[in-house]
Design an enzyme around this catalytic site. Structure first.
Site, PDB file in Angstrom:
ATOM      1  N   HIS A 453     -30.722  33.095 -28.766  1.00  0.00           N
ATOM      2  CA  HIS A 453     -31.714  32.795 -27.741  1.00  0.00           C
ATOM      3  C   HIS A 453     -32.986  33.604 -27.950  1.00  0.00           C
ATOM      4  CE1 HIS A 453     -28.865  30.792 -24.679  1.00  0.00           C
ATOM      5  NE2 HIS A 453     -29.535  29.931 -25.407  1.00  0.00           N
ATOM      6  N   ARG A 597     -26.734  10.737 -29.326  1.00  0.00           N
ATOM      7  CA  ARG A 597     -25.531  11.144 -30.064  1.00  0.00           C
ATOM      8  C   ARG A 597     -24.424  11.418 -29.063  1.00  0.00           C
ATOM      9  NH1 ARG A 597     -25.710  16.355 -33.797  1.00  0.00           N
ATOM     10  NH2 ARG A 597     -25.688  17.449 -31.813  1.00  0.00           N
ATOM     11  N   GLU A 691     -23.094  14.078 -42.094  1.00  0.00           N
ATOM     12  CA  GLU A 691     -23.147  15.541 -42.124  1.00  0.00           C
ATOM     13  C   GLU A 691     -21.905  16.144 -42.766  1.00  0.00           C
ATOM     14  OE1 GLU A 691     -23.865  16.923 -38.132  1.00  0.00           O
ATOM     15  OE2 GLU A 691     -22.502  15.472 -37.261  1.00  0.00           O
ATOM     16  N   ASP A 715     -25.281  20.643 -40.820  1.00  0.00           N
ATOM     17  CA  ASP A 715     -23.856  20.646 -41.135  1.00  0.00           C
ATOM     18  C   ASP A 715     -23.605  20.220 -42.574  1.00  0.00           C
ATOM     19  OD1 ASP A 715     -22.340  21.613 -38.944  1.00  0.00           O
ATOM     20  OD2 ASP A 715     -23.054  19.898 -37.787  1.00  0.00           O
ATOM     21  N   CYS A 762     -32.147  14.145 -39.289  1.00  0.00           N
ATOM     22  CA  CYS A 762     -32.383  14.833 -38.021  1.00  0.00           C
ATOM     23  C   CYS A 762     -32.013  16.311 -38.098  1.00  0.00           C
ATOM     24  CB  CYS A 762     -31.651  14.142 -36.881  1.00  0.00           C
ATOM     25  SG  CYS A 762     -29.876  14.132 -37.099  1.00  0.00           S
TER      26      CYS A 762
HETATM   27  C1  PEP Z   1     -27.045  18.692 -38.152  1.00  0.00           C
HETATM   28  O1  PEP Z   1     -25.895  19.089 -38.353  1.00  0.00           O
HETATM   29  O2  PEP Z   1     -27.939  18.706 -39.014  1.00  0.00           O
HETATM   30  C2  PEP Z   1     -27.423  18.167 -36.825  1.00  0.00           C
HETATM   31  C3  PEP Z   1     -28.587  17.600 -36.622  1.00  0.00           C
HETATM   32  O3  PEP Z   1     -26.541  18.370 -35.822  1.00  0.00           O
HETATM   33  P1  PEP Z   1     -26.358  19.782 -35.051  1.00  0.00           P
HETATM   34  O4  PEP Z   1     -27.395  20.720 -35.574  1.00  0.00           O
HETATM   35  O5  PEP Z   1     -26.487  19.476 -33.604  1.00  0.00           O
HETATM   36  O6  PEP Z   1     -24.958  20.148 -35.464  1.00  0.00           O
HETATM   37 MG    MG Z   2     -24.334  18.647 -36.885  1.00  0.00          MG
END
Ligand code: PEP
Ligand code: MG
Length: 841
Positions: A453, A597, A691, A715, A762
């Site tokens: 944070h 998602r 991912e 991920d 993303c």
């Molecule tokens: C990712 O894994 O790149 C993703 C967008 O999901 P999160 O960061 O929420 O795991």
């Molecule tokens: Mg992810």
């Protein structure tokens, strides 16, 4: 021996004199480089203000130093941020090492060109060797007119050079890794000044007055050089003994020598650079201020249950009020969210129960509250999850806040000097949020991670910050001048003028570029050769959706639905869920994509109202779609709530962590059943996140069954490289620029396009301007990025050509490691996106 003949420095230019305080540049105005004055020039040839040797002349021709035979060194710096001009507009008339006469022309410059292309023409004349001076003129001056009288300088002591009078030490070998650079040289000069004797330091045929910092530095010593000390005068013997000892001991660099030792698994650190991980980008030059929190004294025994309970209640109430104030004054949603979560902790039943139990046992309110928060914090830390460990930091923060209120300790505002770089073991979110950004330029912590944070707050405040720095940073002296280069994750302990200038100039360019990008945020992200890329937002709240639209976002590429309810103890009702999605969908309207998602919990994201068994490897366990398929009611309820928004926006549903085709089939069946039950005739688009390497490698198998893919590089990187995405020690290696990750992206895009499906990215890689050419070149159709970066990413796209991007993408896929990819892209970026500096209007 001190001369009675003071040195007069002549005006190097004609123009109007200004005091340094009036220079609109904090580095010069604060006299960090040296004291002197400033001239607003009316002539265009810079002349030597003193006779001496050119001790330095910058390649770019904008700055020159002249050192006289007594070590008085004067730096002349033409204009502000002129380093950016890379030599354009300057003609050097002298070379380094050349002896120059008083008034000799040194540099010619084109004032018209500078006026158009640099921030300012203001020219600095600084006595960097530190001698005091008096001013001899004011207002308008003519070149060659006396300007400053340098009052106390020490001339070469002729007697020393007389054979026989000076004593010489035995030769010694210099131990300092970087030779006698500024700090050890200053220590040596200071020690030498403590003796009456005239003292010289000798290196081969060169000699330097040991009382002059500049003269010592000009010897340009390196480790292993053979040096001798000579002294002449009544205390010569004592002087030689003391200085030889000092030199053999590294002139006070012992502490730095320990800093030099890189942690076994940390990237190599030099003696002058400490490395950590970037928590918030940017750079700053300022002075060290160490943060030390006072120890609080807590009495264990209470004064009676009722009294202590009242004291605890008062503390909790006052903390709630203070946190509310922090939320109300928050500059962004991230900040407000964090303090809202802190408020929730104050109401946490388990914490309160633990505290009340202790009150019943006769303990004081302070003791009871402290024990409850510390015990729970340890529990969080012991669960093996980085995210929970970071929440332990939040708990400790709230714990301290209430504790101080119970003990009646006023939270003194830190009395910080200007241009502070805070150094701390760890900062709390409260401390971070309340930093005075007029005084604090950045911070460095030993603890913390890029996802903490504190890092989120630093980014919201625009404060450069690095974390995970070796503990030696805590030994740096207050007031020490350091340069924080958060982009590179580095703290420079001995920054030189060129480094400082470059970073300051880069920072100002960043500010100007940001202003330009925000002003043009509504323009589409279309490359110069006409290829459009959709730039959408990663969001976790309605507020962020609204912000994204204001910043030119073209839709939502990732709604992290689990974040909507992360800090809740109870599951949101189906009605509440539907309301949240509908509000977001309505804000976007029917012309924009909304990619929701489904719950991605487990791993690093536990959800309080979804109890989970603890797992040895939570990232490899029941997370994302696996967990939802284990608890179908949870997923069905969420699908119903999302489907209620069909028709308000272009609705897309996306499944996280898919690794098997069967998972997709099961989820699609559920979606069809729920849609049918709601009487929907048309299904929203259904896609999966890529991912997990299995999904990327089998993208051709998945592609016929999806409407789109979105690549989660966060991920995907951790699973491809087998490196925990939140591991502070692996942070620099778990790099999404690794060719292995890029190859999986290439495989995914190829398979998707072969089946006419679109692909987004993303993960955080999409938010990195450096990565944009390679992602576009690989054929990615959509970049879903963190909200504040939307204007930057759109502007980056507009600077590119698709054909070039395809070439660079092909090239980097063949490289060996992430660092090489970054370097190739950096060169490409410098040659395209950053060709022209942004000029202030
Ligand atoms: C990712 O894994 O790149 C993703 C967008 O999901 P999160 O960061 O929420 O795991
Ligand atoms: Mg992810």
């Amino acid at each position: 021996m001190t001369t009675t003949q003071p040195l007069e420095l002549l005006a190097p230019l004609s123009g109007v004199l200004l005091a340094l305080d009036q220079v609109p540049d904090p580095v010069f105005a604060s006299r960090l480089i040296g004291d002197g004055l400033c001239i607003d020039p009316t002539s265009q040839t810079l002349c030597a203000p003193l006779a001496g040797v050119i001790s330095n002349i910058q390649d770019s021709g904008h700055a020159v130093s002249v050192t006289d035979d007594n070590g008085v060194q004067v730096l002349l710096h033409i204009g502000l941020d002129t380093v950016n001009l890379a030599g354009q507009g300057f003609t050097r008339l002298v070379q380094e090492g050349q002896r120059v006469l008083l008034g000799q022309p040194l540099i010619e410059f084109d004032a018209d060109y500078l006026a158009l292309n640099a921030r300012s023409l203001l020219t600095l004349m600084l006595v960097v060797s530190g001698e005091p001076f008096t001013l001899l003129a004011n207002g308008q001056v003519e070149v060659g007119q006396p300007l400053l009288r340098v009052s106390a300088f020490q001339p070469a002591d002729e007697e020393v050079e007389e054979e026989g009078e000076a004593l010489f030490s035995k030769p010694l070998t210099l131990p300092n890794a970087n030779g006698l650079h500024a700090r050890p040289a200053a220590v040596l000069a200071q020690a030498a000044k403590g003796f009456k004797a005239s003292i010289y330091l000798h290196k081969q045929t060169q000699s330097a007055n040991a009382k002059s910092l500049v003269a010592i530095m000009a010897l340009q010593t390196v480790q292993g050089d053979t040096l001798q000390v000579s002294a002449a005068g009544e205390d010569a013997e004592a002087a030689i003994k003391a200085l030889v000892t000092l030199l053999n001991e590294g002139c006070g660099e012992a502490g730095v020598a320990t800093v030099e030792v890189a942690e076994p698994s940390a990237p190599a650190a030099s003696s002058t650079v400490l490395r950590g991980v970037c928590a918030s980008p940017g750079s700053a030059f300022g002075q060290v201020v160490q943060v030390a929190e006072p120890e609080l004294t807590i009495t264990e025994a209470g004064a009676g249950d009722a009294l202590e309970r009242a004291a605890l209640d008062r503390g909790l109430l006052a903390a709630t009020v203070a946190l509310q104030r922090l939320q109300d004054n928050a500059t962004g949603s991230a900040q407000a969210e964090i303090f809202r979560a802190h408020q929730e902790l104050l109401e946490d039943p388990s914490l309160l129960e633990q505290a009340h139990d202790l009150l019943v046992q006769g303990k004081s309110a302070a003791f009871a509250w402290h024990s409850a928060t510390v015990t729970t914090g340890k529990l969080f830390q012991g669960l093996g999850s980085t995210l929970l460990a970071e929440r332990a930091a939040d708990l400790a923060d709230v714990g301290q806040r209430v504790l101080k209120l119970i003990l009646g300790i006023q939270d003194r505002a830190w009395d910080l000097p200007e241009r502070t770089i805070l150094i701390a073991e760890q900062l709390t979110p409260s401390q971070t949020a309340s930093l005075d950004t007029h005084k604090v330029l950045g911070f460095v912590t030993v603890g913390g991670g890029a996802t903490s944070h504190v890092a989120i707050l630093a980014r919201a405040l625009g404060l450069p910050a690095i974390c995970g720095v070796p503990v030696q940073v805590l030994a740096l002296a207050n007031g020490k001048q350091v340069l924080l280069d958060a982009d590179q994750g580095e703290l420079h302990l001995e920054p030189n003028l060129a480094e400082i200038e470059q970073l300051e100039a880069a920072r100002q360019q960043q500010v100007l570029r940001r202003q330009r990008d925000v002003a043009q945020a509504a323009l589409p992200a279309t490359t110069r050769d006409g290829h459009h890329v959709e730039v959408t937002a990663n969001v976790a709240s309605l507020q962020e959706v609204e912000q994204s639209l204001a910043l030119g976002g073209e839709g939502v590429g990732l709604l992290r639905s689990e974040f909507l309810y992360l800090d809740r103890n109870r599951a949101p009702s189906p009605h509440e869920q539907a309301g949240t999605y509908a509000a977001i969908a309505c804000a976007l309207g029917t012309e924009r994509n909304l990619v929701v998602r489904t719950l991605d919990v487990g791993g690093d994201k536990p959800l309080a109202y979804v109890p989970m068994d603890s797992e040895a490897n939570p990232f490899l366990g029941l997370r994302g779609i696996r967990l939802c398929l284990e608890r179908p009611q949870l997923l069905r309820e969420q699908l119903r709530a999302i489907l209620a928004s069909a028709g308000f926006a272009r609705l897309h549903i996306m499944l996280p962590m898919v690794s098997l085709l069967s998972e997709l089939h099961l989820a699609r069946t559920m979606l069809q059943e729920e849609a049918l039950a709601l009487g929907l005739t048309e299904l929203p688009k259904l896609g999966i996140m890529i991912e997990v390497p299995s999904a990327a490698l089998m993208a051709d198998v998945f592609a016929p069954h999806v409407d789109f893919f979105s690549i989660g590089t966060n991920d995907l990187t951790q699973y491809t490289l087998a490196m925990d995405r939140d591991h502070p020690r692996l942070a620099s290696q778990a790099d999404s620029f690794h060719p292995a990750v890029l190859r999986l992206i290439a495989t995914t895009v190829k398979a998707a396009h072969a089946h006419g499906k679109w692909v987004g990215v993303c993960g955080a890689l999409a938010s990195e301007a450096l990565a944009v050419p390679v992602l576009i070149g690989l054929g990615v159709d959509e970049l879903s990025v963190s909200v504040p970066l939307i204007p930057t990413i759109k502007a980056t796209v507009r600077d590119l050509d698709l054909a070039d991007c395809q070439l660079i993408a092909r090239q980097v896929l063949g490289l060996e490691e992430a660092a090489q990819v970054r370097e190739a892209l950096r060169l490409y970026h410098a040659a395209t996106v950053e060709t022209s500096p942004v000029v202030e209007h």
